[in-house]
Design a protein around this motif. Structure first.
Motif, short mmCIF file in Angstrom:
data_model
loop_
_atom_site.label_atom_id
_atom_site.label_comp_id
_atom_site.label_asym_id
_atom_site.label_seq_id
_atom_site.Cartn_x
_atom_site.Cartn_y
_atom_site.Cartn_z
N UNK A 86 -3.06 18.84 -5.32
CA UNK A 86 -1.90 18.34 -6.12
C UNK A 86 -2.28 17.97 -7.54
N UNK A 87 -3.53 17.78 -7.87
CA UNK A 87 -4.05 17.65 -9.30
C UNK A 87 -3.81 19.06 -9.93
N UNK A 88 -3.81 20.25 -9.46
CA UNK A 88 -3.56 21.48 -10.07
C UNK A 88 -2.10 21.55 -10.25
N UNK A 89 -1.26 21.19 -9.17
CA UNK A 89 0.17 21.41 -9.28
C UNK A 89 0.65 20.22 -10.33
N UNK A 90 -0.01 19.17 -10.39
CA UNK A 90 0.45 18.34 -11.68
C UNK A 90 0.44 19.05 -12.92
N UNK A 91 -0.30 19.99 -13.02
CA UNK A 91 -0.24 20.65 -14.54
C UNK A 91 0.90 21.40 -14.80
N UNK A 92 1.64 21.70 -13.75
CA UNK A 92 2.72 22.78 -13.97
C UNK A 92 4.11 22.14 -13.53
N UNK A 93 4.26 20.82 -13.47
CA UNK A 93 5.75 20.18 -13.33
C UNK A 93 6.34 19.53 -14.26
N UNK A 94 6.11 19.82 -15.59
CA UNK A 94 6.65 19.23 -16.79
C UNK A 94 7.83 19.57 -17.25
N UNK A 95 8.89 18.72 -17.55
CA UNK A 95 9.99 19.21 -18.00
C UNK A 95 10.85 20.30 -17.07
N UNK A 96 11.82 20.91 -17.66
CA UNK A 96 12.58 21.90 -16.79
C UNK A 96 12.10 23.36 -17.41
N UNK A 97 11.80 24.25 -16.40
CA UNK A 97 11.54 25.83 -16.89
C UNK A 97 12.68 26.32 -16.57
N UNK A 98 13.26 27.04 -17.58
CA UNK A 98 14.66 27.65 -17.43
C UNK A 98 14.71 28.57 -16.40
N UNK A 99 13.89 29.73 -16.32
CA UNK A 99 13.75 30.92 -15.15
C UNK A 99 13.98 30.22 -13.70
N UNK A 100 13.25 28.83 -13.53
CA UNK A 100 13.12 28.20 -12.31
C UNK A 100 14.65 27.66 -12.07
N UNK A 101 15.01 26.92 -13.03
CA UNK A 101 16.30 26.31 -13.02
C UNK A 101 17.54 27.46 -12.50
N UNK A 102 17.28 28.79 -13.06
CA UNK A 102 18.11 30.00 -12.66
C UNK A 102 18.04 30.20 -11.04
N UNK A 103 16.85 30.19 -10.72
CA UNK A 103 16.49 30.34 -9.24
C UNK A 103 17.27 29.32 -8.35
N UNK A 104 16.78 27.90 -8.77
CA UNK A 104 17.31 26.91 -7.92
C UNK A 104 18.88 26.97 -8.15
N UNK A 105 19.28 27.10 -9.39
CA UNK A 105 20.78 26.78 -9.45
C UNK A 105 21.49 28.00 -8.51
N UNK A 106 21.01 29.08 -8.50
CA UNK A 106 21.54 30.01 -7.47
C UNK A 106 21.29 29.63 -5.90
N UNK A 107 20.31 29.09 -5.56
CA UNK A 107 19.93 28.51 -4.15
C UNK A 107 21.00 27.26 -3.84
#
Length: 340
Positions: free
Chosen positions: A283-304
């Motif tokens: 989880x410490x490693x994952x905590x490094x990559x969960x800041x703000x909203x990443x636009x390409x991921x928003x596009x993926x989740x928005x589609x789902x």
């Protein structure tokens, strides 16, 4: 529930939606045509959801968001303009939203979602929620269940995202291809294929049995009994509780303090669910990559999320039951059934 309109498509609609009618059929398109959707939150993720929902051909979309456009939000949200900064975000997305599909009625509401009462929420076919705290989410879910309104919510935190659905007792159908030739075992022997409509039902648990957090009176025993729960489920709970405490995403500008808060919340989540504390390093490693909203991921989740909403409204195809987790390392989706 919703406005009483005729389901029959006009000639203009039939032409505009021709491709998707070929994909999921006229009956499903007419159900979409009769649906009234509420979208809570029109930020980076919400804008992607809105795009997909509008293009599907619903009757109306109501956007509920009391936020003001910031410089950071304007960069991430394709429905906004450079001069939108400082203005109400719900008002500012209206022009581009209408241009996506002029046949859909779009309404905006700049009130706080927390200020709305039962009479507001019960008039929709489905509610899609982003960026709200758990107490309000559970309140809305209770209203939805009392009024047969479907609900799905989700969020994106950096490279991680998720969605959770409560479609209650959901009946669906899917087309399956079956072979009709008698006594012939191989396709090249001339067996014919036919498409049949197969029906099914999924019973979704209420959200208070799915989103169970530390320091509440909720009982998590039904979830703890599952021995091999996806680790990303606990990351989801940690981030949901972070929002409850801070009313925002973790920010790069306060990274050190936010990671300390996330670590403390994770500890409480692990204790509640009796998770092996050795997973903390992951989880410490994952905590490094969960800041703000990443636009390409928003596009993926928005589609789902939009796809699941379309399934829920049209009753076509099997929806996810009931949690979707986007893996920020492998970039693929994981489905989990929680609380059922």
């Amino acid at each position: 529930m919703g406005e009483n309109i005729g389901n029959q498509l006009s000639a203009v609609e039939a032409e505009l939606y021709d491709r998707q009618i070929r994909l999921w059929g006229i009956e499903s398109q007419e159900k979409l045509r009769a649906s009234n959707v509420l979208l809570i939150g029109i930020r980076a993720l919400g804008s992607e959801i809105a795009k997909n929902i509008l293009l599907s051909g619903i009757n109306s979309l109501t956007i509920l968001d009391d936020g003001v456009v910031t410089k950071e939000e304007q960069v991430k949200n394709f429905l906004l303009y450079p001069d939108s900064i400082g203005k109400k975000i719900a008002d500012e997305v209206l022009l581009k939203g209408r241009a996506l599909n002029p046949l859909v009625k779009i309404k905006v509401d700049t009130d706080s979602p927390a200020s709305k009462d039962q009479s507001f929420f019960k008039k929709f076919t489905i509610i899609i929620a982003t960026g709200i705290k758990t107490d309000l989410l559970l309140k809305i879910d209770k209203i939805c269940r009392a009024n047969n309104v479907k609900l799905i919510f989700g969020d994106v935190f950096g490279f991680f995202g998720y969605s959770v659905a409560d479609f209650q007792e959901h009946n669906y159908f899917e087309d399956q291809v079956q072979l009709t030739g008698k006594g012939k075992k191989r396709k090249h022997d001339g067996e014919e294929k036919t498409t049949v409509k197969v029906q099914g039902t999924i019973n979704y648990p209420e959200l208070k049995k799915v989103i169970i957090l530390p320091n509440t009176k909720q009982n998590a025993d039904c979830i703890k009994k599952t021995k091999r729960r996806n680790d990303l489920f606990f990351l989801m709970l940690t981030l949901i509780e972070f929002r409850n405490k801070h009313n925002r995403h973790p920010l790069v500008s306060s990274k050190v303090e936010d990671i300390k808060s996330l670590q403390a919340i994770r500890k409480d989540v692990f204790e509640l669910y009796q998770v092996d504390q050795s997973k903390s390093s992951l989880f410490d490693d994952l905590f490094e990559i969960i800041f703000d909203e990443v636009v390409p991921v928003c596009a993926i989740l928005g589609g789902v999320i939009a796809q699941e909403a379309i399934k829920a409204v049209s009753h076509k195809e099997v929806p996810i039951n009931n949690v979707f987790l986007f893996d920020p390392i492998s970039y693929d989706g994981k489905e989990e059934t929680i609380g059922a």
